[in-house]
Design a protein around this motif. Structure first.
Motif, short mmCIF file in Angstrom:
data_model
loop_
_atom_site.label_atom_id
_atom_site.label_comp_id
_atom_site.label_asym_id
_atom_site.label_seq_id
_atom_site.Cartn_x
_atom_site.Cartn_y
_atom_site.Cartn_z
N LEU A 224 0.82 -1.21 0.00
CA LEU A 224 0.00 0.00 0.00
C LEU A 224 0.85 1.26 0.00
N ARG A 225 1.94 1.21 0.72
CA ARG A 225 2.79 2.39 0.83
C ARG A 225 3.25 2.87 -0.55
N GLU A 226 3.59 1.89 -1.39
CA GLU A 226 4.08 2.24 -2.72
C GLU A 226 3.00 2.89 -3.56
N ILE A 227 1.79 2.36 -3.43
CA ILE A 227 0.68 2.93 -4.17
C ILE A 227 0.51 4.40 -3.79
N MET A 228 0.52 4.64 -2.48
CA MET A 228 0.32 6.00 -2.01
C MET A 228 1.47 6.90 -2.44
N ALA A 229 2.67 6.34 -2.49
CA ALA A 229 3.83 7.16 -2.73
C ALA A 229 3.96 7.59 -4.19
N VAL A 230 3.54 6.75 -5.10
CA VAL A 230 3.99 7.03 -6.46
C VAL A 230 2.87 7.05 -7.51
N THR A 231 1.69 6.49 -7.22
CA THR A 231 0.71 6.37 -8.31
C THR A 231 -0.23 7.56 -8.41
N ASP A 232 -0.83 7.70 -9.60
CA ASP A 232 -1.88 8.70 -9.80
C ASP A 232 -3.25 8.06 -9.60
N ASN A 233 -3.38 6.87 -10.13
CA ASN A 233 -4.64 6.13 -10.00
C ASN A 233 -4.32 4.74 -9.48
N VAL A 234 -5.31 4.11 -8.90
CA VAL A 234 -5.07 2.77 -8.40
C VAL A 234 -6.31 1.91 -8.61
N SER A 235 -6.04 0.67 -9.09
CA SER A 235 -7.13 -0.30 -9.22
C SER A 235 -6.86 -1.42 -8.24
N VAL A 236 -7.93 -1.91 -7.63
CA VAL A 236 -7.77 -2.96 -6.63
C VAL A 236 -8.31 -4.27 -7.19
N ALA A 244 -12.30 -2.19 -7.70
CA ALA A 244 -12.46 -0.75 -7.62
C ALA A 244 -11.30 -0.05 -8.29
N THR A 245 -11.57 1.16 -8.81
CA THR A 245 -10.50 2.01 -9.30
C THR A 245 -10.68 3.37 -8.64
N ARG A 246 -9.61 3.91 -8.13
CA ARG A 246 -9.69 5.19 -7.41
C ARG A 246 -8.57 6.11 -7.90
N GLU A 247 -8.81 7.40 -7.74
CA GLU A 247 -7.68 8.31 -7.84
C GLU A 247 -6.93 8.21 -6.53
N THR A 248 -5.63 8.09 -6.62
CA THR A 248 -4.86 7.85 -5.41
C THR A 248 -5.08 8.98 -4.40
N ALA A 249 -5.15 10.18 -4.92
CA ALA A 249 -5.28 11.31 -4.01
C ALA A 249 -6.60 11.29 -3.25
N ASP A 250 -7.59 10.58 -3.80
CA ASP A 250 -8.90 10.56 -3.18
C ASP A 250 -9.12 9.39 -2.24
N THR A 251 -8.15 8.54 -2.13
CA THR A 251 -8.37 7.35 -1.33
C THR A 251 -7.40 7.32 -0.15
N THR A 252 -7.59 6.34 0.69
CA THR A 252 -6.72 6.23 1.86
C THR A 252 -6.20 4.80 1.95
N VAL A 253 -5.16 4.65 2.72
CA VAL A 253 -4.60 3.33 2.94
C VAL A 253 -5.67 2.41 3.51
N GLU A 254 -6.47 2.94 4.43
CA GLU A 254 -7.48 2.11 5.07
C GLU A 254 -8.49 1.59 4.05
N GLU A 255 -8.91 2.50 3.18
CA GLU A 255 -9.90 2.09 2.20
C GLU A 255 -9.33 1.02 1.28
N LEU A 256 -8.11 1.24 0.84
CA LEU A 256 -7.49 0.28 -0.07
C LEU A 256 -7.31 -1.07 0.62
N ALA A 257 -6.86 -1.02 1.85
CA ALA A 257 -6.64 -2.27 2.60
C ALA A 257 -7.95 -3.05 2.67
#
Lengths: 533, 378, 323
Positions: A224-236, A244-257
């Motif tokens: 998760l740390r890497e996703i938060m550190a470097v991505t613009d968008n993230v798909s789970v 799910a697909t989120r904009e990284t800036a709009d999501t949180t580690v908790e949500e992704l976990a």
């Protein structure tokens, strides 16, 4: 808030990020309805994914969620059973890696696809030599490589042998390989798995720079740390599906976990409070290295008492497997001590799993198929695996076949293993029943310590409940149980104490009150202090 | 590998596929016979008749089969541990030293039934010793056992020539062989057994080591499926990881398996040396070590398969000899071709027909539908 | 005979003995470098020798013999490829099978076609590759040292012999200076790297085994049409395995392969020459010991006591895309 900030800072992303989702025509890569099965395993189910050009798109999920399969399909290494791929809005038939390469797709595999005794330059031109003689193609490649190195700051000695390079540089060669082939889209599969934290940071700098140069990056990871550190968008991804697909800036580690693990029906496990007794298993300053000399277990200490279940939580690949194997005598340690019921365990010499079993250590291994069972054996033969030296199974050098089968049949009935046939080939049992065979074998030996890895991986719901109940029974009988699982729910519902492992170290201990979010942060490598902030 | 084929029932897996492979091998061999202008069916009839049609033939067939049972078991035991012992030829050759040592020492003082066990032990020890170095190098230093056992076949050949020419040959003699054994070093023939069944036999080398071979086959079955050692051998063969998990010492198992394999190959020497020739001589193994590979592959490494496979090759060897009288164009080398084809189709190409067979089974109404469906949302 | 003459003759016979070894070992090099182990060199060489002998006898032309040998050896190489590349069978088992099939077929067909007990008919001079005298060989033979070496050692071999030695630098060049060689070496070390680079692993390996077929055909031709005047039963006599040993001994590298073959050839020539004559200092050395020396040396090498013979990493393992 955070999203706005992102929009302000990355001006060239404004349009894409500002919209609800990128249009297909604009997507660098669009996957439509991709499905893929391996035998009876559905690795990908109806995946729809769009990746905007010039962005870093993370794909996150647990091991086995289907991330690598999906990307291997995009790269033409596997063919999808159904679905379509679009590159820059155009339908692309990608049946082989060369089709993908021709479409400007490059991939850095988790296990590097490098020839160890070739030079950097030779590896880079392999498959893209251009002409039958190497002399000119190497000369051309050398100047092209110099340009790439200049442009992207990816320096590497072109004449060095791959096997002489540290992994970080080998990875750089893989990236250069893709760029050399003119990749516009670069897929990286778990790129930091083999890197040290500073190397990983350096990789992220490179990825950002590639993005600035207009490349599209797909980053597959379970961190998760890497996703938060470097991505613009993230798909789970979860269990073969894209959830799910989120904009990284709009999501949180908790949500992704939570998305990664899923809101599973939390299986209620009835258990009373633990009554811990003497320390039966004690691990002190244990350090283990892999074959490359990388520390995979780093100075780990803990103990497990009689009558308690200690759970080790963590994202797969953070050293839990090696920890288990070392404690159970399969792998050697570099340093540290392990004490079993007060007596030390030989760790650095010839480790002997058989000797540990004699002393009361039972082990349900993570890798049921290759380690815990011999699949071509009949059930009864697996029911004594590792305990076949016991006198009750032997008559001098001979196996007491009847006794072994009778014993196995008994366990089959007690553990409700189906089909109830001790002479059936083990490969013909379902995953859940295979796991019960292993559990029955290890639990029925009346061990002092039970070490369990991934007890319910690939096991159906009914069997999960049964297995959990049996583990609690073991605890209540006064066994010391060490449980390793990547299923956080399982850890939380079974354990009396929870240890969190990250990057080979134990980064925190929690009791049963700990929330999923709290544990998730620890598992993501966000330290105690940061978690408090 | 993950193609959606139906699983085959056991009888197809262990019965049908080997039979198909064998049939294809014989069909291709039939083409070779056609190619040289003979009738393959008539050739087959001559082989069967020559091997089984009269007492003399049957006795020779079983004599050859005796040797092949030993070498076939040797290869089979190693296969169970996933080791390819290609050195049966050399181990059998050196095994001859053990037989000769026992016979030359005791043939004047002991009756055959006391020399026999000593010779068997000598053969087993010599054969095992010859397998030990490749085994040790594989277990401890990772040297590829296929290559080292091939090399040891050649080294054995040189060693035996040296010993026979320079050490074992009686001073007066010219031929590279030991002196002839006295009565105490010769095994009784068991042709009476066949005569009791109504066959008539002039003279054939079938001897009591045939019983030893059958006993060895039974003991190998006991070893592999009924002892702790065999259990550990199979464990290592199927999954080195599981063996490691179970606390089985891999190096030890590799070495022991190869010692057993070498001992079995060595014991083959008893049959020709004590049972037929009555002396140790050059090249007495006559490629039985290599036939063992075909026998083990065809018999799927199970004694119950190895024995019939050995008899089949006995038939081919004996019948082939007859064939070369009847059809001068076909010498005994035809056997070598058949042997090669059996190894090719039952070994290297053993899975060639599996996919199509699986497809056939999948299309069968009952076996098909359910088995093909998979990936339900379990 | 003076020592020098003895030496020249010894070396000359060493060269002669080593040529089929060299061709077979180079043949094996292509296949094994691509990750396909081949213990069927012996069989392919034998099949080639038979085809050469038979075709040369029928058509009276050495070149037709050569062509037939190459075709037949390549056919057997393709059978090996079919089993081990297409069907992912056991490469060792397949090699063993080919050795038997070739050995049996040569005799059976030979007997059927020529009725000379499995031999092919004795060939006339035209149907053989005879010794080629290098220019001025006679003229310079009286010169001391150089002349003798030129006329007795270097001159007087067949065309195939010279071809064999030229194939050493050629193979080196192919392996290390061409695209094909780069890919060939890569597929033997890491087929997945080749696959992900968009190159067909199977087709690459098929081409490699075809190279093996062609060169074993040449080796067989040399045996039947240069060293002898026709095919004789079992004429390879284990040379395919010595070639395999030389290949391992040379750690799968072309130039060392040549030296390994020359060494093994020298041992052979030496063994013949010293038969019965005691050596200074060491005394009587059994000829069998020297004959077994290539095998003993290879085992010692494999055991890692003198250097380490590390085979191509993917050797012997059928390529299956990992999951």
């Amino acid at each position: 808030m955070a999203a706005e900030k992102q929009r302000d800072t990355s001006f060239d992303q404004k349009i894409i990020n500002g919209e609800a989702g990128p249009h297909m025509a604009e997507a660098a890569i669009a996957l439509k309805g991709i499905s893929k099965s391996f035998g009876s395993v559905r690795a990908n189910r109806d995946i729809n994914l769009e990746i905007a050009p010039g962005t870093i798109h993370g794909i996150i999920g647990e091991n086995g969620a289907g991330k690598s399969t999906l990307m291997s399909i995009l790269y033409g290494f596997y063919q999808a059973d159904s679905g379509e791929i679009y590159v820059n809005g155009e339908r692309a038939l990608i049946n082989t890696p060369s089709d993908a390469i021709a479409r400007g797709i490059g991939m850095v595999h988790q296990h590097f696809m490098l020839v160890h005794n070739f030079t950097v330059l030779e590896n880079i031109i392999l498959g893209a030599e251009g002409e039958p003689l190497l002399k000119t193609s190497i000369a051309k490649a050398r100047s092209e490589l110099e340009r790439l190195e200049r442009d992207y700051g990816l320096e590497v000695d072109p004449d060095a042998l791959i096997e002489d390079l540290p992994v970080g540089l080998q990875q750089r060669v893989e990236i250069l390989k893709a760029l050399f082939r003119g990749a516009d889209t670069l897929i990286l599969d778990e790129p930091t798995g083999v890197l040290t934290p500073p190397e990983a940071d350096h990789l992220f700098r490179i990825l950002r720079q590639l993005k600035d140069e207009g490349k599209t990056i797909v980053l597959i990871t379970h961190k998760l740390r890497e996703i938060m550190a470097v991505t613009d968008n993230v798909s789970v991804m979860r269990q073969g599906e894209l959830v799910a697909t989120r904009e990284t800036a709009d999501t949180t580690v908790e949500e992704l976990a939570e998305l990664m693990v899923g809101r599973r029906v939390l299986l209620r496990v009835e258990k009373g409070p633990a009554t811990p007794g003497d320390v039966l298993l004690s691990v002190r300053d244990l350090t283990v290295e892999d074959s490359r000399g990388v520390k995979v277990v780093d100075n780990v200490s803990f103990e497990v008492r009689a009558g308690e279940i200690v759970g080790i939580a963590g994202v797969a690949g953070n050293g839990q497997s090696q920890l288990l194997e070392t404690i159970t005598g399969i792998r050697r340690a570099v340093s540290g001590t392990v004490t079993l019921d007060g007596a030390p365990v030989e760790l650095t010499g010839e480790a002997d799993a058989a000797d540990l079993r004699r002393r009361g250590m039972a082990h349900v291994p993570e890798d049921r198929h290759n380690m815990g069972l011999v699949l071509p054996f009949e059930e009864s033969e697996n029911a004594i695996l590792g305990y076949h030296w016991q006198e009750r199974y032997l008559n001098g050098p001979f196996l007491k076949i009847e006794e072994i089968r009778r014993d196995a049949q008994e366990k089959i009935e007690r553990y409700d293993i189906r089909p109830a046939d001790a002479r059936l080939k083990t490969a013909n049992f379902s995953g859940g029943n295979q796991q019960k065979i292993v559990l029955a074998r290890e639990m029925e030996q009346d061990p002092k310590v039970l070490v369990v890895g991934q007890p319910t991986r690939g096991v159906d719901v009914g069997a999960i409940e049964f297995i959990h109940k049996r583990l609690i029974d073991m605890r209540d009988q006064g066994k010391a149980v060490l449980l390793v699982s990547v299923e956080l729910d399982e850890i939380r519902s079974l354990s009396d104490r929870i240890l969190v492992m990250f990057a080979g170290r134990l980064v925190g201990e929690r009791n049963t009150e700990a929330t999923e979010g709290e544990l998730g942060l620890l598992m993501a490598g966000v330290g105690e202090k940061e978690a408090a902030e | 590998m993950s193609a959606p084929y139906a699983k085959l029932p056991a009888w197809a897996d262990y019965g049908l596929i080997p039979l198909i492979n064998l049939a294809v091998a014989f069909i291709v061999a039939g083409f070779v016979v056609l190619l040289i202008g003979e009738n393959p069916l008539r050739a087959a009839a001559i082989i069967v008749d020559g091997a089984l049609g009269y007492g003399q033939g049957v006795a020779y067939t079983l004599y050859y089969a005796t040797s092949f049972i030993f070498t076939g078991l040797a290869v089979a035991v190693a296969f169970h541990c996933k080791l390819f012992n290609i050195g049966g030829e050399g181990q059998a050759y050196v095994g001859g030293l053990g037989v000769a040592a026992a016979c030359l020492t005791f043939d004047s003082i002991l009756p055959w039934w006391l020399t026999f066990p000593l010779a068997v032990a000598g053969a087993a020890i010599a054969g095992a010793a010859w397998a030990f170095i490749p085994a040790y190098l594989q277990a401890k230093r990772g040297s590829h056992i296929v290559i080292t056992t091939i090399m040891f076949n050649f080294i054995a050949a040189s060693l035996m020539v040296y010993l026979l020419v320079n050490v074992l040959k009686p001073a007066a003699s010219q031929a590279p062989q030991t002196r002839n054994f006295l009565e105490g070093g010769q095994l009784p023939k068991i042709n009476w057994m066949l005569e009791a069944l109504g066959f008539s036999i002039r003279s054939a080398p079938l001897n009591v080591s045939f019983f030893l071979a059958l006993l060895a086959a039974f003991l190998v079955w006991v070893l592999i499926w009924r002892t702790r050692l065999g259990y550990e051998i199979r464990m290592r063969g199927h999954s080195p990881k599981a063996a490691h998990y179970a606390g089985v010492n891999e190096a030890r198992i590799i070495i022991i398996t190869m010692l057993v394999s070498g001992a079995l190959a060595g014991m083959m020497a008893v049959n020709p040396i004590m049972g037929d020739l009555g002396r140790l001589q050059i090249d007495f193994v006559t490629e039985a070590g290599f036939v063992g590979i075909a026998v083990a592959l065809m018999g799927r490494s199970h004694p119950a398969g190895v024995v019939p496979a050995a008899v089949l090759f006995g038939i081919l060897y004996q019948g082939g000899a007859e064939l070369s009288f009847e059809m001068p164009g076909i010498s005994r080398d035809m056997l070598v071709i058949i042997q090669g084809l059996v190894i090719l189709f039952a070994g290297a190409l053993e899975h060639m027909f599996r996919p199509s067979l699986q497809a056939v089974f999948a299309r069968l109404p009952r076996a098909g539908g359910g088995a093909l469906k998979h990936g339900g949302d379990a | 005979m003076d020592l020098f003459t003895t030496l020249v003759f010894l070396l000359d016979s060493a060269v002669r003995v080593s040529i089929p070894l060299l061709l077979a070992a180079l043949a094996g090099l292509y296949s094994e470098r691509s990750g396909v182990f081949d213990i069927g060199l012996e069989g392919k060489m034998l099949a080639g020798a038979f085809a050469a002998g038979a075709a040369a006898a029928v058509y009276g032309s050495a070149w037709v013999g050569l062509g037939a040998a190459v075709l037949v050896s390549t056919f057997f190489a393709l059978v090996h490829g079919f089993a081990s590349i297409t069907h992912r069978g056991n490469q060792i088992v397949s090699g063993v099978a080919i050795n038997f099939i070739a050995a049996g077929s040569a005799v059976i067909l030979g007997q059927a076609w020529f009725s000379q007990g499995g031999r092919t008919p004795l060939l006339s001079a035209d149907a053989r590759f005879r010794a080629v005298q290098l220019p001025f060989a006679d003229a310079v033979s009286d010169l001391p040292l150089i002349g003798r070496i030129y006329s007795d050692l270097l001159s007087g071999h067949s065309l195939i012999a010279y071809a064999a030695f030229l194939l050493v630098p050629f193979t080196w060049w192919v392996l290390f200076r061409t695209r094909f060689g780069l890919r060939l070496r890569a597929v033997g070390e890491n087929p997945a790297a080749v696959d992900t680079a968009g190159i067909s692993v199977a087709w690459l390996r098929y081409r490699a085994v075809m190279c093996t077929g062609i060169l074993t055909g040449l080796a067989g031709t040399y045996l039947a049409l240069s060293q002898n005047a026709g095919f004789v039963k079992d004429m390879t006599a284990g040379r395919g395995f010595i070639a395999l040993a030389a290949l391992i001994f040379a750690k799968w590298r072309p130039v060392p392969v040549m030296f390994a073959c020359l060494l093994f050839g020298l041992l052979d020539a030496f063994a013949i020459r010293i038969q019965g004559t005691p050596l200074p200092i060491i005394g009587q050395v059994p000829v069998q010991f020297i004959q077994a020396l290539p095998y003993i040396l290879t085992v010692i090498l494999l055991a890692g006591f003198i250097g380490k013979a590390i085979p191509p990493r993917a050797g012997g393992v059928p390529y299956v895309k990992e999951r």
